[in-house]
Design a protein around this motif. Structure first.
Motif, PDB file in Angstrom:
ATOM      1  N   MET A   1      50.507  43.699  44.645  1.00 45.74           N
ATOM      2  CA  MET A   1      50.390  44.469  43.251  1.00 45.74           C
ATOM      3  C   MET A   1      51.257  45.417  43.127  1.00 45.74           C
ATOM      4  O   MET A   1      51.583  46.136  43.786  1.00 45.74           O
ATOM      5  N   ALA A   2      51.858  45.437  41.831  1.00 45.46           N
ATOM      6  CA  ALA A   2      52.895  46.432  41.492  1.00 45.46           C
ATOM      7  C   ALA A   2      52.362  47.821  41.055  1.00 45.46           C
ATOM      8  O   ALA A   2      51.108  47.850  40.299  1.00 45.46           O
ATOM      9  N   PHE A   3      53.005  49.021  41.071  1.00 52.90           N
ATOM     10  CA  PHE A   3      52.264  50.291  40.669  1.00 52.90           C
ATOM     11  C   PHE A   3      52.522  50.208  39.281  1.00 52.90           C
ATOM     12  O   PHE A   3      51.513  50.622  38.519  1.00 52.90           O
ATOM     13  N   ALA A  14      42.630  43.456  33.045  1.00 56.50           N
ATOM     14  CA  ALA A  14      41.312  43.993  33.709  1.00 56.50           C
ATOM     15  C   ALA A  14      41.512  44.811  34.734  1.00 56.50           C
ATOM     16  O   ALA A  14      42.218  44.102  35.735  1.00 56.50           O
ATOM     17  N   ARG A  15      41.168  46.049  34.817  1.00 56.30           N
ATOM     18  CA  ARG A  15      41.585  46.695  36.021  1.00 56.30           C
ATOM     19  C   ARG A  15      40.318  47.366  36.547  1.00 56.30           C
ATOM     20  O   ARG A  15      39.372  47.812  35.694  1.00 56.30           O
ATOM     21  N   ALA A  32      48.554  50.852  38.214  1.00 52.43           N
ATOM     22  CA  ALA A  32      47.649  50.383  39.243  1.00 52.43           C
ATOM     23  C   ALA A  32      47.974  50.757  40.468  1.00 52.43           C
ATOM     24  O   ALA A  32      48.954  50.546  40.966  1.00 52.43           O
ATOM     25  N   ILE A  33      47.135  51.765  41.233  1.00 60.36           N
ATOM     26  CA  ILE A  33      47.703  52.267  42.458  1.00 60.36           C
ATOM     27  C   ILE A  33      47.042  51.209  43.540  1.00 60.36           C
ATOM     28  O   ILE A  33      45.744  51.004  43.200  1.00 60.36           O
ATOM     29  N   ILE A  39      43.780  44.526  39.816  1.00 60.39           N
ATOM     30  CA  ILE A  39      43.821  44.073  38.198  1.00 60.39           C
ATOM     31  C   ILE A  39      43.841  42.591  38.169  1.00 60.39           C
ATOM     32  O   ILE A  39      43.973  41.786  39.149  1.00 60.39           O
ATOM     33  N   GLN A  40      43.498  41.985  36.872  1.00 63.88           N
ATOM     34  CA  GLN A  40      43.475  40.739  36.588  1.00 63.88           C
ATOM     35  C   GLN A  40      43.989  40.464  35.174  1.00 63.88           C
ATOM     36  O   GLN A  40      43.391  40.809  34.369  1.00 63.88           O
ATOM     37  N   LYS A  41      44.983  39.746  35.046  1.00 57.59           N
ATOM     38  CA  LYS A  41      45.512  39.198  33.781  1.00 57.59           C
ATOM     39  C   LYS A  41      45.082  38.187  33.109  1.00 57.59           C
ATOM     40  O   LYS A  41      44.643  37.156  33.802  1.00 57.59           O
ATOM     41  N   ILE A  42      44.860  38.193  31.852  1.00 52.22           N
ATOM     42  CA  ILE A  42      44.225  37.219  30.794  1.00 52.22           C
ATOM     43  C   ILE A  42      45.175  36.748  29.814  1.00 52.22           C
ATOM     44  O   ILE A  42      45.633  37.828  28.927  1.00 52.22           O
ATOM     45  N   ASP A  43      45.575  35.672  29.704  1.00 46.12           N
ATOM     46  CA  ASP A  43      46.282  35.372  28.579  1.00 46.12           C
ATOM     47  C   ASP A  43      45.499  34.792  27.349  1.00 46.12           C
ATOM     48  O   ASP A  43      44.559  34.053  27.473  1.00 46.12           O
TER      49      ASP A  43
END
Length: 282
Positions: A1-3, A14-15, A32-33, A39-43
């Protein structure tokens, strides 16, 4: 997970903070620490799901294989439902589409399945959209790609189609013959009408010609009488008397011994005597 995370316009992220949902982030930069945030990305673009081929039983107990496509997208305004309400919305839509198709096909006869493909597409789309709304999913379209019946059913359908084509050919041929007969009869009728009309017009013209000829003859006779009358108006009494004398001469050559003379003739003869006396005195 990237900052630092870059969220595109068609994406939402979604965080979670220590497992607590904070909301949908983006588009733009989302921080995002590690360990603290998940986190979760939604297309949110339209996604096409290829529903695997499956066997369905129609209302009249005919097994057929159908495969179709489902077009869907995540509703941006309700994107959080696709994260919080369902673990894998893609798998959930595939399973729901499969069971919905079986239910729809089970309510239709085999012939209706082939002839009402658009209706099946719309029914599937409507039912799927109603079910997936709670997940924040919008089903935009459903398209059946192929319907394959068993070999024996396909052969029966081919025979039926062949018989139907033969029937249509016979009907079309009969209609053509009937139309041809109607056309010929119509032509003969029109021809007879035209001939009758021509004969009537000829008779009318002949009658009008006779009428005009009679009028002209009567007019000529009337003109002749008028001229005779006009000439007779200019004849004097002496000329008439001389005409009577000539008539008496002609009568004298006949075999009759008795003559009946009109009084007007005796008056004219008296006038003739006066004329002779006048000439003698001269």
């Amino acid at each position: 997970m990237a900052f630092i995370n870059f969220v595109r316009d068609y994406e939402r992220m979604a965080r979670f903070r220590l497992g607590t949902f904070e909301g949908m982030m983006g588009p733009g930069i989302v921080f995002a620490i590690p360990i603290v945030h998940q986190i979760q990305k939604i297309d949110t673009r339209v996604t096409v799901l290829d529903i695997p081929r499956q066997t369905n039983i129609t209302k009249d107990n005919a097994p057929i294989e159908i495969d179709f496509l489902v077009y869907l997208r995540v509703n941006i305004e309700h994107a959080h439902k696709a994260v919080l309400e369902v673990e894998d919305y893609t798998a959930a839509v595939v399973g729901l589409a499969t069971t919905t198709l079986r239910a729809v096909v089970g309510e239709m006869d085999l012939d209706d399945v082939f002839s009402q493909r658009d209706k099946i597409n719309e029914v599937l789309r409507s039912r799927l959209d109603g079910e997936t709304e709670r997940w924040g999913i919008k089903v935009t379209n459903v398209e059946i790609r192929e319907i394959d019946p068993p070999r024996e059913i396909q052969d029966a359908m081919n025979r039926q189609m062949s018989a139907e084509r033969v029937r249509r050919a016979v009907v079309l041929e009969a209609d053509g013959t009937r139309q041809a007969a109607i056309t010929v009869a119509g032509g003969e009728k029109e021809s007879a009408i035209l001939k009758a009309e021509g004969a009537r017009q000829a008779e009318i013209l002949a009658a009008e010609g006779d009428q005009q000829a009679a009028v002209l003859r009567a007019q000529g006779f009337s003109d002749a009488l008028q001229k005779i009358y006009d000439v007779a108006q200019n004849v004097d009494a002496n000329t008439m008397t001389l005409q009577y004398v000539e008539a008496l001469k002609e009568m004298a050559h006949g075999e009759s011994t008795k003559w009946i003379l009109p009084m007007e003739l005796t008056k004219m003869l008296g006038g003739l005597g006066s004329i002779n006396s006048a000439e003698s005195g001269d």
